[in-house]
Design a protein around this motif. Structure first.
Motif, PDB file in Angstrom:
ATOM      1  N   ILE A 153       0.843  -1.196   0.000  1.00  0.00           N
ATOM      2  CA  ILE A 153       0.000   0.000   0.000  1.00  0.00           C
ATOM      3  C   ILE A 153       0.880   1.249   0.000  1.00  0.00           C
ATOM      4  O   ILE A 153       0.604   2.215  -0.726  1.00  0.00           O
ATOM      5  N   CYS A 154       1.948   1.233   0.773  1.00  0.00           N
ATOM      6  CA  CYS A 154       2.888   2.365   0.766  1.00  0.00           C
ATOM      7  C   CYS A 154       3.557   2.488  -0.599  1.00  0.00           C
ATOM      8  O   CYS A 154       3.743   3.600  -1.118  1.00  0.00           O
ATOM      9  N   GLY A 155       3.897   1.356  -1.191  1.00  0.00           N
ATOM     10  CA  GLY A 155       4.473   1.362  -2.537  1.00  0.00           C
ATOM     11  C   GLY A 155       3.483   1.892  -3.563  1.00  0.00           C
ATOM     12  O   GLY A 155       3.847   2.702  -4.419  1.00  0.00           O
ATOM     13  N   ASN A 156       2.220   1.462  -3.464  1.00  0.00           N
ATOM     14  CA  ASN A 156       1.199   1.958  -4.382  1.00  0.00           C
ATOM     15  C   ASN A 156       1.030   3.466  -4.257  1.00  0.00           C
ATOM     16  O   ASN A 156       0.910   4.167  -5.270  1.00  0.00           O
ATOM     17  N   THR A 157       1.030   3.952  -3.036  1.00  0.00           N
ATOM     18  CA  THR A 157       0.910   5.390  -2.808  1.00  0.00           C
ATOM     19  C   THR A 157       2.091   6.125  -3.443  1.00  0.00           C
ATOM     20  O   THR A 157       1.916   7.179  -4.069  1.00  0.00           O
ATOM     21  N   SER A 158       3.277   5.552  -3.305  1.00  0.00           N
ATOM     22  CA  SER A 158       4.460   6.157  -3.919  1.00  0.00           C
ATOM     23  C   SER A 158       4.352   6.154  -5.438  1.00  0.00           C
ATOM     24  O   SER A 158       4.684   7.140  -6.094  1.00  0.00           O
ATOM     25  N   TRP A 159       3.871   5.049  -6.010  1.00  0.00           N
ATOM     26  CA  TRP A 159       3.721   4.978  -7.461  1.00  0.00           C
ATOM     27  C   TRP A 159       2.668   5.965  -7.952  1.00  0.00           C
ATOM     28  O   TRP A 159       2.791   6.521  -9.051  1.00  0.00           O
ATOM     29  N   ILE A 160       1.626   6.187  -7.161  1.00  0.00           N
ATOM     30  CA  ILE A 160       0.622   7.191  -7.522  1.00  0.00           C
ATOM     31  C   ILE A 160       1.273   8.568  -7.591  1.00  0.00           C
ATOM     32  O   ILE A 160       1.016   9.349  -8.514  1.00  0.00           O
ATOM     33  N   CYS A 161       2.144   8.864  -6.634  1.00  0.00           N
ATOM     34  CA  CYS A 161       2.873  10.141  -6.648  1.00  0.00           C
ATOM     35  C   CYS A 161       3.761  10.253  -7.886  1.00  0.00           C
ATOM     36  O   CYS A 161       3.815  11.314  -8.525  1.00  0.00           O
ATOM     37  N   VAL A 162       4.444   9.168  -8.228  1.00  0.00           N
ATOM     38  CA  VAL A 162       5.283   9.178  -9.436  1.00  0.00           C
ATOM     39  C   VAL A 162       4.403   9.393 -10.666  1.00  0.00           C
ATOM     40  O   VAL A 162       4.759  10.151 -11.573  1.00  0.00           O
ATOM     41  N   GLY A 163       3.259   8.744 -10.708  1.00  0.00           N
ATOM     42  CA  GLY A 163       2.336   8.941 -11.813  1.00  0.00           C
ATOM     43  C   GLY A 163       1.896  10.399 -11.938  1.00  0.00           C
ATOM     44  O   GLY A 163       1.784  10.938 -13.033  1.00  0.00           O
ATOM     45  N   PHE A 164       1.669  11.031 -10.798  1.00  0.00           N
ATOM     46  CA  PHE A 164       1.306  12.446 -10.807  1.00  0.00           C
ATOM     47  C   PHE A 164       2.456  13.296 -11.346  1.00  0.00           C
ATOM     48  O   PHE A 164       2.251  14.186 -12.176  1.00  0.00           O
ATOM     49  N   LEU A 165       3.675  13.006 -10.875  1.00  0.00           N
ATOM     50  CA  LEU A 165       4.843  13.778 -11.314  1.00  0.00           C
ATOM     51  C   LEU A 165       5.159  13.591 -12.795  1.00  0.00           C
ATOM     52  O   LEU A 165       5.729  14.474 -13.432  1.00  0.00           O
ATOM     53  N   THR A 166       4.797  12.438 -13.336  1.00  0.00           N
ATOM     54  CA  THR A 166       5.074  12.145 -14.745  1.00  0.00           C
ATOM     55  C   THR A 166       3.858  12.360 -15.638  1.00  0.00           C
ATOM     56  O   THR A 166       3.914  12.069 -16.835  1.00  0.00           O
ATOM     57  N   ASP A 167       2.770  12.825 -15.053  1.00  0.00           N
ATOM     58  CA  ASP A 167       1.512  13.017 -15.795  1.00  0.00           C
ATOM     59  C   ASP A 167       1.024  11.714 -16.422  1.00  0.00           C
ATOM     60  O   ASP A 167       0.504  11.697 -17.538  1.00  0.00           O
ATOM     61  N   SER A 168       1.189  10.596 -15.699  1.00  0.00           N
ATOM     62  CA  SER A 168       0.747   9.300 -16.206  1.00  0.00           C
ATOM     63  C   SER A 168      -0.551   8.898 -15.507  1.00  0.00           C
ATOM     64  O   SER A 168      -0.543   8.356 -14.397  1.00  0.00           O
ATOM     65  N   LEU A 169      -1.662   9.171 -16.167  1.00  0.00           N
ATOM     66  CA  LEU A 169      -2.959   8.810 -15.618  1.00  0.00           C
ATOM     67  C   LEU A 169      -3.086   7.294 -15.458  1.00  0.00           C
ATOM     68  O   LEU A 169      -3.633   6.807 -14.471  1.00  0.00           O
ATOM     69  N   ALA A 170      -2.544   6.549 -16.412  1.00  0.00           N
ATOM     70  CA  ALA A 170      -2.609   5.083 -16.343  1.00  0.00           C
ATOM     71  C   ALA A 170      -1.902   4.560 -15.092  1.00  0.00           C
ATOM     72  O   ALA A 170      -2.405   3.655 -14.419  1.00  0.00           O
TER      73      ALA A 170
END
Length: 81
Positions: free
Chosen positions: A36-53
């Motif tokens: 869950i912590c990893g998923n939250t981190s990946w969501i942040c990376v997705g936000f920083l990279t503009d990756s909606l997917a």
């Protein structure tokens, strides 16, 4: 090459994901919390990279990990379905 282009969040996400998979492989429920912590981190990376997917996928993975925690917390006789 800039290793901290995303403030190190991508590295944190990667480490948390690997640790989580290791713990889940050892049948340790803490792996789901790490994931869950990893998923939250990946969501942040997705936000920083503009990756909606990436953001959508990791929100779904996060919900699946919450489901797994709930299912693993139930008595064994309920888990046979």
């Amino acid at each position: 090459m800039d290793f901290f282009q995303y403030y190190g969040i991508d590295w944190l996400a990667m480490v948390l994901t690997f640790l989580a998979i290791w713990q889940i492989g050892n049948k340790n429920k803490v792996g789901f919390y790490l994931m869950i912590c990893g998923n939250t981190s990946w969501i942040c990376v997705g936000f920083l990279t503009d990756s909606l997917a990436m953001m959508i996928a990791n929100v779904i993975f996060l919900l699946m990990n919450i489901r797994a925690i709930v299912k693993w917390s139930q008595p064994d006789e309920l888990n046979h379905n």
